[in-house]
Design a protein around this motif. Structure first.
Motif, PDB file in Angstrom:
ATOM      1  N   THR A 689       0.834  -1.208   0.000  1.00  0.00           N
ATOM      2  CA  THR A 689       0.000   0.000   0.000  1.00  0.00           C
ATOM      3  C   THR A 689       0.864   1.253   0.000  1.00  0.00           C
ATOM      4  N   THR A 694      -3.681  -0.200  -3.538  1.00  0.00           N
ATOM      5  CA  THR A 694      -4.934   0.008  -2.812  1.00  0.00           C
ATOM      6  C   THR A 694      -5.231  -1.245  -2.008  1.00  0.00           C
ATOM      7  N   HIS A 736     -15.542  13.326  -2.268  1.00  0.00           N
ATOM      8  CA  HIS A 736     -14.462  12.342  -2.257  1.00  0.00           C
ATOM      9  C   HIS A 736     -14.509  11.475  -3.510  1.00  0.00           C
ATOM     10  N   GLU A 768      -5.957  10.569  10.147  1.00  0.00           N
ATOM     11  CA  GLU A 768      -5.615  10.224   8.759  1.00  0.00           C
ATOM     12  C   GLU A 768      -6.826   9.683   7.991  1.00  0.00           C
ATOM     13  N   VAL A 789     -11.391   5.744   4.696  1.00  0.00           N
ATOM     14  CA  VAL A 789     -10.294   5.698   3.732  1.00  0.00           C
ATOM     15  C   VAL A 789      -9.175   6.631   4.202  1.00  0.00           C
ATOM     16  N   LYS A 791      -5.014   7.936   3.037  1.00  0.00           N
ATOM     17  CA  LYS A 791      -3.799   7.842   2.228  1.00  0.00           C
ATOM     18  C   LYS A 791      -2.710   7.209   3.093  1.00  0.00           C
ATOM     19  N   TYR A 792      -1.982   6.276   2.519  1.00  0.00           N
ATOM     20  CA  TYR A 792      -0.870   5.663   3.240  1.00  0.00           C
ATOM     21  C   TYR A 792       0.294   5.572   2.272  1.00  0.00           C
ATOM     22  N   HIS A 796      -3.622   3.808  -0.967  1.00  0.00           N
ATOM     23  CA  HIS A 796      -4.847   4.043  -0.213  1.00  0.00           C
ATOM     24  C   HIS A 796      -5.168   2.824   0.646  1.00  0.00           C
ATOM     25  N   ILE A 798      -8.236   1.253   2.883  1.00  0.00           N
ATOM     26  CA  ILE A 798      -9.684   1.360   3.087  1.00  0.00           C
ATOM     27  C   ILE A 798     -10.119   0.297   4.075  1.00  0.00           C
ATOM     28  N   VAL A 825      -9.995   3.714  -6.746  1.00  0.00           N
ATOM     29  CA  VAL A 825      -9.482   4.933  -6.136  1.00  0.00           C
ATOM     30  C   VAL A 825      -8.015   5.144  -6.529  1.00  0.00           C
ATOM     31  N   GLY A 826      -7.713   6.399  -6.905  1.00  0.00           N
ATOM     32  CA  GLY A 826      -6.356   6.742  -7.317  1.00  0.00           C
ATOM     33  C   GLY A 826      -6.035   6.413  -8.751  1.00  0.00           C
ATOM     34  N   ASN A 836      -9.357  14.108  -1.315  1.00  0.00           N
ATOM     35  CA  ASN A 836      -9.143  12.827  -0.647  1.00  0.00           C
ATOM     36  C   ASN A 836      -8.939  13.045   0.826  1.00  0.00           C
TER      37      ASN A 836
END
Length: 836
Positions: A689, A694, A736, A768, A789, A791-792, A796, A798, A825-826, A836
């Motif tokens: 991730t 994702t 989003h 986060e 969700v 961001k990492y 992403h 989830i 996503v992304g 986001n």
């Protein structure tokens, strides 16, 4: 200790591997049965679901007190999860029904059910009883009590817990309490099958957990409580009551309820709710539980007391003469209730003392109405008692063999019976699935079946013997058996099935565009040389080609596959696709589903053959998805339906490098609860991730996780859930990406969801995370943890507690759109990035 281990091994083999094998009691078991024969008292335990029952108490009353003991489960547990397979809803109900029967075979109890359907988690008994149709379920409970005639009823759950626990739990206690007051009232009509009956006492099986702590319970007023040492030891089996209870509870494999046996003193408490309190600590105080309870029973009791006192463990057949004398007197009793119960018990004891074995084996696992079948009959007497076989018959087939045979000690006799299954014979289906029911109730038209754990077998053999000069008859279900090179002798029920069944492999078929799809229909024959045609019933705005296809199957059990081209409309639409088979002017519309696990007998279920077809206007980004299974779900199949390539990953081989080509990785439901490898692969999927992937983690329960943390940031799981499937859903972060691309999500996309919104939502999370949805059951505060969700690194993370594992296999369009957005996503290449 050695003997205990041997007994545990023996029980494991009998009950886990060979669930269908006939009883072959040893002399210790025969002796215990004689003691039980001399006790005329009954206890009924009441709760809501399979696995709710206290097996320690059921085993205690059955094996220590020798009472006739039964468990009434209001539902069959259809709404639960399944840890051993993909079966859900009514198929899970079949498994859990059989798991309860397997448990009762171990702890010695009997099993009953009402028609109530486990529709899923409910937060209040008001909702539960409204969906179940309280009046009808109450009639079932009253009818079962009148049939079983318990002296004592024990509730598992607290009457005062409304709104504090599962609504089904509290409802079971409420129904039991109301039924206690009605069963003796002749003006209350409950299916009009059984006479009024009044139990003596109603208890609540309380304990420290209902008080919050052991300390609170120690301070509680126990003036209306009785206690029992359910940790008693049974020298005849080498097991403690707690060990037997653990073996029983471990039958609930679909729910992951394997239990370790314990030894030593263990107390259980019951609190009086209705009736007179027992001052001497005996729940049967004031109730005559001897043979003197019934008119004409005193002399029977004297005979059987003598049998018990003088039982010869080395030569149990020495008791047969006295047992037969008692049997003849039991047959003359005016009390029909005890006459039937004790007559069945004593005949089983007579057969066991004589080593009398009877078995009728069909030459095929199934047949059909009008089909010819052959039966192999085996009879053997393994004693010096004079036993003659007068006849063997199968009444439903008008087959009788009247040859008189003197059964010599240990000489096996074999017969062959042949005949035709009557054309009027019903299929051996689970009776509660024969008709379409409602959300909360099964539709059972035959009132005689209500309460039964399963459908009585309609092909049974009757044996008539002369034993020690008296006529004694026995009934045996016809079975099928074969030899497996690994398991050895395998027993199965003998089934009556339609001549032909049909099925479509996918129960939900998603059309992501207007292109036609090839749909295969599998036809299975129960008879040889079957010729016919198959067509499809379909919605009027869809197209199917060709209209009909002829087929021919030569061998019994043979299968044939035909293919149809199905074209959806250009717009969103859904409906049912149903195969219809015509053979000799008869139409067949059933699908045969077989469930086969070692711990329960093989199950053959007939359901209406149909698949849901959905024309879904859906867009997606990405293609290659990795899936790590948890407790087991059908989401990979569902995602393939909309065009994804889904690879189910071996958790032993998961590394960040091996995942780098996947557009997304998904953890199956409860992966962090059931996978011992999770603590090793978790860092690898987090690294994946962080590198831009994702990761979607689906729900886990809040207890017994195999990892220290379920997310790379702070995230605390709770027991929060939204049980109302139509609960209003609000979009929190409307801009989003997941709510906008590639599919626009609106509140309308949460229409048509089934059973629930979701479960075990987080109730705390780090800054986060962005919560995307808000929802709640009526009268509760908003729950915002269903979809989070974050961001990492470049990717992403989830976390979702939404019940996608139910919604996708059910073909819910909005669930597909939302899941596609999560996977995308992304990857949407938006000209103006969304927040986001």
């Amino acid at each position: 200790m050695k003997r205990t281990l041997l007994c545990l091994f023996f029980l494991s083999n009998i009950f886990f591997v060979k669930a269908q094998q006939p009883k072959k009691p040893n002399t210790s078991e025969v002796y215990e049965s004689i003691k039980k024969l001399n006790f005329l008292g009954s206890v009924l335990y009441v709760a809501a679901h399979p696995d709710d029952e206290n097996t320690r108490l059921i085993s205690y009353f059955s094996n220590e007190i020798k009472a006739r003991t039964a468990y009434l489960s209001i539902t069959r547990g259809d709404g639960g999860q399944n840890l051993i397979g993909s079966e859900l809803r009514e198929l899970l109900g079949i498994i859990r029904t059989q798991e309860l029967l397997a448990a009762r075979r171990i702890d010695g109890g009997e099993q009953f059910f009402t028609r109530a359907n486990d529709f899923g988690y409910s937060k209040h008994p008001d909702e539960t009883l409204a969906i179940w149709n309280k009046d009808e379920v109450l009639k079932d409970v009253v009818s079962i009590i009148r049939k079983f005639k318990p002296d004592v009823i024990i509730n598992r759950f607290n009457l005062a817990s409304a709104g504090k626990t599962h609504g089904h739990h509290t409802s079971s206690a409420m129904l039991s309490a109301e039924a206690f007051d009605l069963v003796g009232d002749a003006t209350f009509k409950s299916h009009n099958l059984y006479k009024p009956w009044q139990p003596k006492r109603l208890f609540f099986n309380t304990g420290w957990w209902f008080y919050g702590s052991r300390e609170n319970f120690a301070k509680a007023d126990k003036s209306k409580m009785l206690s029992f040492n359910t940790g008693v030891y049974y020298p005849s089996s080498g097991l403690s009551n707690s060990e037997i209870a653990s073996l029983s509870r471990s039958q609930h494999q679909s729910q992951g309820f394997g239990s370790t046996g314990s030894r030593g003193t263990q107390k259980e408490y019951v609190e009086l709710l209705k009736g007179e309190f027992s001052e001497n600590g005996n729940v049967f105080e004031g109730i005559d539980t001897t043979w003197s309870r019934v008119e004409g029973g005193k002399v029977i009791g004297e005979i059987l007391s003598n049998v018990e006192q003088n039982f010869d463990f080395k030569n149990p057949s020495a008791s047969i003469s006295e047992l037969v004398k008692a049997y003849k007197l039991i047959e003359e009793l005016k009390d029909e209730h005890w006459k039937v119960i004790k007559g069945k018990q004593i005949k089983e004891i007579i057969a066991a003392c004589a080593g009398l074995y009877m078995e009728v084996v069909a030459d095929a696992s199934s047949s059909y109405p009008g089909g010819e079948i052959s039966f192999n009959v085996e009879i053997i007497n393994r004693s010096n008692t004079s036993i003659k076989l007068n006849s063997v018959s199968i009444g439903s087939m008008n087959i009788t063999e009247n040859s008189t045979i003197d059964l010599q000690n240990n000489k096996r006799e074999q017969l062959t019976l042949k005949g035709e299954i009557s054309g009027e014979t019903n299929y051996t289906n689970s009776y509660w699935l024969n008709n379409i029911g409602s959300l909360g109730m099964y539709n059972v038209t035959d009132k005689q079946l209500i309460g039964n754990a399963q459908t009585p077998r309609n092909i049974r053999a009757s044996f008539e013997f002369i034993i020690d000069g008296s006529t004694v008859d026995f009934q045996k279900d016809v079975i099928y058996k074969y030899n497996d090179p690994v398991k050895g002798e395998v027993y199965q029920p003998f089934e009556i099935l339609p001549e032909v069944t049909a099925s479509i492999a996918d129960k939900v078929i998603i059309f992501a565009d207007s292109k036609e799809k090839e749909i295969s229909v599998k036809i299975k024959a129960t008879k040889a040389n079957l010729n016919g045609s198959v067509s499809l019933a379909y919605p009027k705005d869809w197209k199917v080609s060709p209209k009909s296809i002829d087929f021919a199957i030569e061998q019994k059990g043979g299968e044939h596959i035909v293919n149809f081209m199905v074209t959806p409309p250009s717009y969103q639409s859904e409906g049912l696709l149903s195969p219809m088979i015509k053979v000799d002017n008869r139409t067949y519309v059933k699908e045969l589903i077989e469930i086969n696990y070692d711990h329960i007998p093989k199950q053959s279920i007939l359901l209406h053959a149909e698949s849901k077809i959905v024309r879904l206007d859906i867009q997606k980004k990405g293609q290659l998805i990795g899936y790590i299974q948890g407790a087991g779900d059908g989401i990979p199949i569902s995602l393939r339906q909309i065009g994804y390539t889904v690879i189910e990953l071996n958790e032993n081989d998961v590394t960040a490098e091996s995942l780098q080509n996947f557009d997304a990785v998904i953890l199956g439901i409860r992966a962090y609860n059931v996978s011992d490898r999770a603590k090793f692969y978790q860092k690898e999927i987090h690294k994946y991730t962080e590198n831009g992937g994702t990761l979607i983690v689906q729900y886990n329960t809040s207890r017994r996780t195999k990892v220290d943390k379920v997310a790379p940031y702070h995230l605390k799981l709770s027991r929060d859930r939204v049980a109302e499937e139509d609960a209003k859903v609000s979009l929190l972060n409307v801009n989003h990406e997941i709510l906008n691309a590639p599919n626009k999500i609106s509140e309308n996309d949460f229409d048509g969801w089934i059973q629930e919104r979701g479960l075990y939502f987080p109730n705390e999370w780090g800054k986060e995370f962005i919560p995307l949805l808000s929802m709640h059951d009526k009268g509760e505060s908003s729950k915002k943890g269903s979809l989070l969700v974050a961001k990492y690194g470049k990717g992403h993370f989830i976390y979702t507690g939404l019940s996608f594992f139910r919604e996708l296999p059910a073909g819910v369009p909005g669930a597909y759109k939302l899941f596609a957005n999560m996977l995308s996503v992304g990857k949407n290449n938006l000209e103006k990035p969304l927040k986001n």
